[in-house]
Design a protein around this motif. Structure first.
Motif, PDB file in Angstrom:
ATOM      1  N   ILE A 315       0.862  -1.206   0.000  1.00 25.32           N
ATOM      2  CA  ILE A 315       0.000   0.000   0.000  1.00 25.32           C
ATOM      3  C   ILE A 315       0.895   1.252   0.000  1.00 25.32           C
ATOM      4  O   ILE A 315       0.666   2.199  -0.753  1.00 25.32           O
ATOM      5  N   LEU A 316       1.944   1.250   0.839  1.00 24.17           N
ATOM      6  CA  LEU A 316       2.862   2.395   0.897  1.00 24.17           C
ATOM      7  C   LEU A 316       3.570   2.569  -0.443  1.00 24.17           C
ATOM      8  O   LEU A 316       3.712   3.673  -0.957  1.00 24.17           O
ATOM      9  N   TYR A 317       4.009   1.442  -1.021  1.00 21.43           N
ATOM     10  CA  TYR A 317       4.753   1.511  -2.286  1.00 21.43           C
ATOM     11  C   TYR A 317       3.864   2.073  -3.384  1.00 21.43           C
ATOM     12  O   TYR A 317       4.263   2.972  -4.131  1.00 21.43           O
ATOM     13  N   ASP A 318       2.618   1.552  -3.476  1.00 21.84           N
ATOM     14  CA  ASP A 318       1.707   2.027  -4.530  1.00 21.84           C
ATOM     15  C   ASP A 318       1.471   3.528  -4.406  1.00 21.84           C
ATOM     16  O   ASP A 318       1.435   4.255  -5.396  1.00 21.84           O
ATOM     17  N   ALA A 319       1.311   3.993  -3.147  1.00 25.08           N
ATOM     18  CA  ALA A 319       1.020   5.416  -2.945  1.00 25.08           C
ATOM     19  C   ALA A 319       2.197   6.269  -3.412  1.00 25.08           C
ATOM     20  O   ALA A 319       2.032   7.212  -4.197  1.00 25.08           O
ATOM     21  N   PHE A 320       3.427   5.934  -2.954  1.00 27.56           N
ATOM     22  CA  PHE A 320       4.580   6.778  -3.279  1.00 27.56           C
ATOM     23  C   PHE A 320       5.023   6.609  -4.729  1.00 27.56           C
ATOM     24  O   PHE A 320       5.376   7.567  -5.393  1.00 27.56           O
ATOM     25  N   HIS A 321       4.989   5.361  -5.205  1.00 30.01           N
ATOM     26  CA  HIS A 321       5.454   5.125  -6.562  1.00 30.01           C
ATOM     27  C   HIS A 321       4.473   5.731  -7.553  1.00 30.01           C
ATOM     28  O   HIS A 321       4.847   6.290  -8.581  1.00 30.01           O
ATOM     29  N   GLY A 322       3.173   5.651  -7.198  1.00 27.93           N
ATOM     30  CA  GLY A 322       2.152   6.204  -8.085  1.00 27.93           C
ATOM     31  C   GLY A 322       2.292   7.712  -8.225  1.00 27.93           C
ATOM     32  O   GLY A 322       2.025   8.290  -9.282  1.00 27.93           O
TER      33      GLY A 322
END
Length: 518
Positions: A315-322
Motif C-alpha cells: 500500500i505504501l509503495y503504490d502510494a509513493f510510486h504512483g
C-alpha cells in the motif's frame, strides 16, 4: 543514621502487602505511560495482521471490528484499573490473582495466572521479532530494486537469522540499567506518536487516488479462493483478529507499579489513558491504510513489487510510486514502522523478564534460584532476561518449514496474555465485596457487571484465536497454537496436581510481620 526518608504511598501499600521494595522506584507517570503505550504499539499489532484480516472480509468488517473490540476492551481495562489501584505490586496480575482468590484457591489461581502470563509475554517477544524481520525483509527488497526489478527477497534461513538477531539485541539492552530502557521508552513513545501522525496524514495525501467512504465503511467481500473460508459469520470473526491482537498490553503499567512513584493512583491512570490513546490512533491508522488502497486484488499478487508478502508495504509503495515514480518515501515510512517493532520488542522483553523474576522469587519455576538472581551492579534480573530470549528463539525455529508460524505465535501470545487477565478479573467478580480493600479508583456497585462483561469477552477472544485461519487444513496452513498451548498448559497442570500444589503457596512475602507464618 539520619531520619528515614519519607515513604512513597505505593511503597507503603507494598509493605502492608508484605513485600520489601527491591526494584528502584524510578518511573514517573509519564514514563509508565510511555512503556504502556510502546507495549500496545500502534503499528506492531495492526501492521502484520492487516493484510490477512482485510482479505477475509474486505474493508468494512475490519474498520468496524476495531470499533467493537475497542468498546469491549474498555470493560477489561476498567476492571483491571480497579484492581491495580488496590495492589501496587510487581508481577502484579499474578499477585492480584492470589490475593483476590483467598487462602484456599489463591495458590492455584496465582499458579495459572503466572504461567499463562509467562507464556504470553515470551511469545510476545517472538511476535515482535517476527514482524520486525518481515518489515526488514520488505525494506531490503524495496532498497535493492523491488521484486519486479530483481530486488533481493530474504530467504527463510536469513529471515530466521534476523529473528534471532533482534531477540539477542533486546536481551543485551535489557541486561544494562533501567535508565537506558526508561530513556529508550520515552524515545519510543515520541516515535510512535510523531511517526503515527506522519503516516496517518501523509499516506492518504500522497496516494494518487483514495477510496470512497462508502467503500471503506460498507464494502464487504469474501475471498474464498485464497482463504478457503466462505461462511460470512466466520469470516467476520476472523477479520476481527487484527483488533483483538492489537488491543492488549495495557497491563504493562501494572507490571511496573513497584517501580512507579505514587503507583496506586498513577497505575490506573496509565492503564486507562493508554487504552484511550491506542483506540483513537489505531482507528486513524486503519483508516489511513484502507483509504489509500489503489487496487485491492493486486495487493496479494505474488508477482507484485513486495512479492505479495506484506500488504502494508505494498500500500505504501503504490502510494509513493504512483505519485513520485520512486519508492524512497515508502522505505522511510517502513523504517518508522520497523522502529516501532524494535521498541515494542524491547519493552516486552522487559515485562517478560519481570514476570519470570517474580515467579522465580516465589519458587514457581524449575531451577528458580538461578532465575531470581539480580545483577549486583545493574539491579536487573539478567538471568531471567536470557532465559526469555532463549525460549523465544526456540519458538521461532519452525520458520524454516511452516508458513503459519506468525499466526501460531500470535495466538499463543494473545491467549496467554489475555488469559492471564481473566484470572484476577474472575476472582474479583466472585469474591465477597467486604474482603476487597478498595484503592483510590473504586467502582462500587458497577464492579460485578463490568467484570462479567470483561470476563466473557476474554473467553471469546481466547476461543477465536484457536480457530484454523486457512482452509483446507494441511501441514503448512495448520495453526499449531492449540497443540503447543495444550501440551504446555497440560504439563504445567500435571506438575501442579502431582507436586507443586504441596509446596507452591503463591506470592512469597519478603518482610516478616512478627512471628506470623505467611
Amino acid at each position: 543514621m539520619g531520619p528515614e526518608p519519607e515513604m512513597d504511598s505505593g511503597e507503603k501499600r507494598l509493605n502492608e502487602l508484605g513485600y520489601k521494595q527491591e526494584l528502584r522506584r524510578e518511573m514517573t507517570l509519564f514514563k509508565t505511560l510511555a512503556i504502556s503505550f510502546s507495549t500496545m504499539t500502534l503499528f506492531t499489532g495492526i501492521t502484520p495482521l492487516y493484510g490477512s484480516s482485510l482479505l477475509y472480509a474486505g474493508p468494512a468488517s475490519l474498520v468496524w471490528g476495531w470499533v467493537v473490540v475497542s468498546f469491549f476492551t474498555w470493560f477489561v481495562g476498567i476492571a483491571m484499573a480497579e484492581i491495580c489501584s488496590s495492589f501496587p505490586t510487581t508481577g502484579s496480575l499474578y499477585f492480584w490473582a492470589a490475593h483476590l482468590s483467598g487462602p484456599k484457591w489463591g495458590p492455584f489461581a496465582s499458579w495459572c495466572c503466572a504461567w499463562l502470563e509467562t507464556i504470553g509475554l515470551i511469545a510476545g517477544i517472538g511476535t515482535q521479532a517476527y514482524a520486525g524481520s518481515q518489515t526488514l525483509q520488505s525494506i531490503i527488497l524495496l532498497c535493492t530494486g523491488t521484486n519486479k526489478g530483481g530486488g533481493y527477497f530474504a530467504p527463510k534461513w536469513l529471515f530466521l537469522c534476523m529473528y534471532i538477531g533482534l531477540t539477542i539485541i533486546w536481551a543485551i539492552l535489557n541486561t544494562f540499567a533501567l535508565q537506558v530502557i526508561a530513556f529508550i521508552d520515552i524515545i519510543s513513545m515520541w516515535w510512535q506518536v510523531i511517526g503515527g501522525i506522519v503516516i496517518v496524514i501523509m499516506l492518504p495525501l500522497v496516494a494518487p487516488t483514495t477510496q470512497s467512504a462508502s467503500y471503506v465503511f460498507t464494502h464487504f467481500e469474501t475471498s474464498p479462493d485464497s482463504t478457503g473460508v466462505s461462511s460470512k459469520p466466520y469470516v467476520v470473526i476472523l477479520s476481527f483478529l487484527v483488533s483483538q491482537y492489537s488491543l492488549y498490553g495495557y497491563d504493562a503499567a501494572a507490571h511496573l507499579t513497584e517501580e512507579t512513584k505514587g503507583a496506586d493512583k498513577n497505575g490506573p491512570i496509565a492503564i486507562l489513558s493508554s487504552i484511550g490513546l491506542i483506540s483513537f490512533f489505531g482507528f486513524a491508522y486503519i483508516l489511513a491504510l484502507t483509504f489509500s488502497i489503489q487496487d485491492f486484488s493486486y495487493l496479494y499478487d505474488p508477482s507484485n513489487e513486495t512479492a505479495g508478502a506484506f500488504v502494508p508495504a505494498q500500500i505504501l509503495y503504490d502510494a509513493f510510486h504512483g505519485r513520485y515514480q520512486n519508492s524512497t518515501g515508502a522505505i522511510i515510512l517502513l523504517f518508522i514502522i520497523w522502529g516501532s517493532f524494535f521498541f515494542g520488542g524491547l519493552s516486552i522483553t522487559t515485562s517478560a523478564a519481570r514476570v519470570v523474576y517474580a515467579l522465580s522469587r516465589d519458587k514457581g519455576i524449575p531451577y528458580s534460584s538461578i532465575w531470581r538472581q539480580i545483577h549486583p551492579k545493574h539491579k536487573v534480573p539478567s538471568n531471567a532476561v536470557w532465559l526469555c530470549a532463549a525460549i523465544c528463539i526456540i519458538l521461532g525455529l519452525p520458520i524454516l518449514k511452516v508458513n503459519v508460524v506468525f499466526t501460531a505465535i500470535t495466538s499463543i501470545c494473545t491467549i496467554g496474555w489475555v488469559g492471564g487477565y481473566a484470572v484476577p478479573i474472575f476472582a474479583r467478580m466472585v469474591m465477597a465485596e467486604n474482603n476487597f480493600k478498595a484503592g483510590p479508583f473504586y467502582l462500587g456497585k458497577a464492579s460485578r457487571p463490568i467484570c462479567l462483561i470483561a470476563f466473557l469477552w476474554i473467553c471469546y477472544t481466547c476461543c477465536v484465536f484457536l480457530l484454523p485461519t486457512l482452509y483446507p487444513i494441511s501441514w503448512d496452513t495448520f495453526n499449531y497454537a492449540p497443540v503447543a498451548l495444550g501440551v504446555g498448559l497440560g504439563l504445567i497442570m500435571l506438575w501442579w496436581l502431582l507436586d507443586a500444589r504441596k509446596w507452591f503457596k503463591g506470592p512469597v512475602r519478603n518482610i516478616d510481620n512478627g512471628n506470623e507464618k505467611v
